[in-house]
Design a protein around this motif. Structure first.
Motif, PDB file in Angstrom:
ATOM      1  N   ALA A 121      14.890  18.361  25.335  1.00 21.70           N
ATOM      2  CA  ALA A 121      16.317  18.131  25.129  1.00 21.70           C
ATOM      3  C   ALA A 121      16.536  17.543  23.741  1.00 21.70           C
ATOM      4  CB  ALA A 121      16.867  17.199  26.205  1.00 21.70           C
ATOM      5  N   TYR A 122      17.792  17.498  23.333  1.00 22.08           N
ATOM      6  CA  TYR A 122      18.186  16.799  22.116  1.00 22.08           C
ATOM      7  C   TYR A 122      19.181  15.703  22.471  1.00 22.08           C
ATOM      8  CZ  TYR A 122      16.346  20.622  19.204  1.00 22.08           C
ATOM      9  OH  TYR A 122      15.541  21.551  18.591  1.00 22.08           O
ATOM     10  N   ARG A 123      18.983  14.528  21.934  1.00 24.33           N
ATOM     11  CA  ARG A 123      19.954  13.441  22.070  1.00 24.33           C
ATOM     12  C   ARG A 123      20.864  13.455  20.849  1.00 24.33           C
ATOM     13  NH1 ARG A 123      19.997   7.989  20.253  1.00 24.33           N
ATOM     14  NH2 ARG A 123      21.289   6.637  21.572  1.00 24.33           N
ATOM     15  N   LEU A 124      22.180  13.496  21.072  1.00 21.40           N
ATOM     16  CA  LEU A 124      23.144  13.459  19.979  1.00 21.40           C
ATOM     17  C   LEU A 124      23.279  12.029  19.484  1.00 21.40           C
ATOM     18  CD1 LEU A 124      25.967  15.744  21.467  1.00 21.40           C
ATOM     19  CD2 LEU A 124      23.945  16.422  20.171  1.00 21.40           C
ATOM     20  N   GLN A 125      23.080  11.823  18.182  1.00 21.93           N
ATOM     21  CA  GLN A 125      23.169  10.469  17.644  1.00 21.93           C
ATOM     22  C   GLN A 125      24.410  10.254  16.794  1.00 21.93           C
ATOM     23  OE1 GLN A 125      19.693   8.892  15.769  1.00 21.93           O
ATOM     24  NE2 GLN A 125      18.427   9.080  17.592  1.00 21.93           N
ATOM     25  N   SER A 126      24.583  11.044  15.724  1.00 15.46           N
ATOM     26  CA  SER A 126      25.744  10.832  14.856  1.00 15.46           C
ATOM     27  C   SER A 126      26.092  12.111  14.121  1.00 15.46           C
ATOM     28  CB  SER A 126      25.479   9.705  13.850  1.00 15.46           C
ATOM     29  OG  SER A 126      24.453  10.077  12.952  1.00 15.46           O
TER      30      SER A 126
ATOM     31  N   VAL B 293      22.789  13.938  13.110  1.00 15.51           N
ATOM     32  CA  VAL B 293      21.465  13.380  13.359  1.00 15.51           C
ATOM     33  C   VAL B 293      21.219  13.467  14.860  1.00 15.51           C
ATOM     34  CG1 VAL B 293      19.994  11.336  13.263  1.00 15.51           C
ATOM     35  CG2 VAL B 293      21.567  11.835  11.373  1.00 15.51           C
ATOM     36  N   LEU B 294      20.167  14.174  15.226  1.00 15.96           N
ATOM     37  CA  LEU B 294      19.784  14.374  16.616  1.00 15.96           C
ATOM     38  C   LEU B 294      18.388  13.793  16.831  1.00 15.96           C
ATOM     39  CD1 LEU B 294      20.691  18.183  16.881  1.00 15.96           C
ATOM     40  CD2 LEU B 294      22.245  16.236  17.144  1.00 15.96           C
TER      41      LEU B 294
END
Length: 402
Positions: free
Chosen positions: A228-233, A367-368
């Protein structure tokens, strides 16, 4: 509460062509010898081997008959007859519905732990056609989603549209922990070929293709073994000195695109300073990014980004592979790259820096963080669909270029 990209599905339509066959087909529609030579050289330098289209018009023998690009023969050669915008858009309306439903179904079937009943929002992004009710409506009807699903369309943005769509999806999930957002990016670029002797048209015709990608986003924490990818900014910027070098408008015979050969030079001169500033605001440096997903706007753009960021020769492997196999599918393309990076990952969680360039030289960045299992899997892509086997997560930086 953070939001995650749980699954990415990709799809291309049924007509897949070798770049050399498209090149020769376009050359056969051109009378001027100098223009034919230019077409030949531009296509050969594109870094593309195959592209897909909803049209059968580029088959060498014309077996399926022309859908849009009718031709007329004379003593001087073959000429393509004018094709109105209404006819092109009618084709979009018909074909986009089918492709959107297919890729949305794949995404929901492939997202472990999610069902059609979970979807609360649909965000549909496209810049190659307009129709209402649109593909988002047909996704709800044909997949049996709740008719109360919230629907949003992001139109006419270009190659960077996946990022505003993901940013919006993340905001929905942060505001409502129960939100499950389906993001669909779909482009049918082949409907807007302009057959003439203009360098901008020749360059665009050599690059753009048809394809779609769908993403499932929610704030549910993914299982540790699921990539998965975590959405950061996310961040936006403008490179206004390139405003006249990338643009398009709606003409009487499709969309008129401006795509200057100077775009790679402009990006190459500005991208490092932009990336350094954006990453610095996140407490990061370019050297801390573990992998890169650059939207393959073209071979020269990838070369200039790699050079400007001082990346190793292997850093843009996934981007070059997607360009080679599928061409530039505008907003959908960077999601193909992200999926390829998930499918080929063999390292633990890592940071992803994302950037997209579009008309006016708008720059969208993200940024992920890639998370999930670390065991590599064998990729089983099929050029006819673009859909790949499920895989493991890894660190990624994304750059999308129109």
């Amino acid at each position: 509460m953070p939001a995650y990209i749980h699954h990415i599905s990709t799809q291309v339509p049924g007509h897949t062509y070798r770049q050399s066959d498209i090149r020769d087909r376009i050359k056969s529609w051109t009378r001027d010898l100098r223009t034919r030579r230019l077409i030949h050289n531009v296509y050969n330098r594109s870094g593309i081997e195959t592209r897909a289209s909803v049209l059968g018009d580029f088959e060498p023998d014309g077996a399926s008959g022309p859908a849009l690009y009718q031709t007329a023969s004379s003593a001087d050669g073959t000429t393509v007859l004018p094709t109105g915008t209404a006819a092109r858009n009618a084709c979009y309306s018909r074909e986009a519905r089918t492709l959107a439903v297919q890729v949305a179904r794949q995404a929901l079937n492939g997202a472990e732990g999610f069902s059609v009943a979970d979807v609360t929002h649909i965000i549909f992004a496209s810049c190659t056609g307009f129709t209402n009710p649109g593909p988002d409506y047909h996704i709800i009807r044909e997949l049996g989603l709740n008719p109360g699903v919230e629907r949003y369309t992001l139109g006419f943005m270009g190659c960077y549209a996946a990022f505003p769509a993901l940013r919006m999806a993340g905001q929905f999930c942060e505001a409502n922990p129960r939100a499950v957002v389906l993001v669909v990016c779909l482009e049918l670029c082949s409907l807007h070929l302009q057959i003439n002797d203009q360098p901008d048209s020749i360059l665009a015709n050599s690059l753009f293709a048809d394809g779609a990608a769908a993403v499932v986003v929610s704030s549910r924490k993914p299982p540790p073994e699921i990539p998965a990818y975590r959405l950061q900014s996310f961040a936006s910027a403008l490179v206004t000195d390139g405003e006249a070098d990338m643009a398009w408008d709606i003409g009487n015979e499709g969309f008129n695109i401006v795509l200057s050969s100077y775009v790679p030079e402009i990006l190459g001169a500005r991208v490092r300073a932009l990336m350094e500033g954006i990453l610095q605001r996140n407490g990061l440096k370019i050297e801390e990014i573990d992998s890169w997903a650059v939207h393959p706007g073209g071979r020269a753009i990838l070369d200039k980004v790699e050079e400007a960021l001082h990346l190793p020769a292997t850093a843009l492997r996934a981007s070059r592979q997607i360009l080679r196999d599928f061409g530039n599918m505008s907003s959908a393309t960077v999601l193909f790259v992200l999926k390829e990076l998930l499918d080929s990952a063999d390292t633990p969680a890592a940071l992803t820096c994302a950037m997209a360039f579009g008309p006016g030289l708008t720059v969208e960045t993200a940024v992920l963080e890639r998370c999930g299992c670390t065991l590599p899997v064998n990729r089983a892509a099929t050029p006819a669909t673009g859909e790949t086997a499920e895989a493991t997560p890894a660190p990624v930086a994304v750059i999308a270029v129109a």
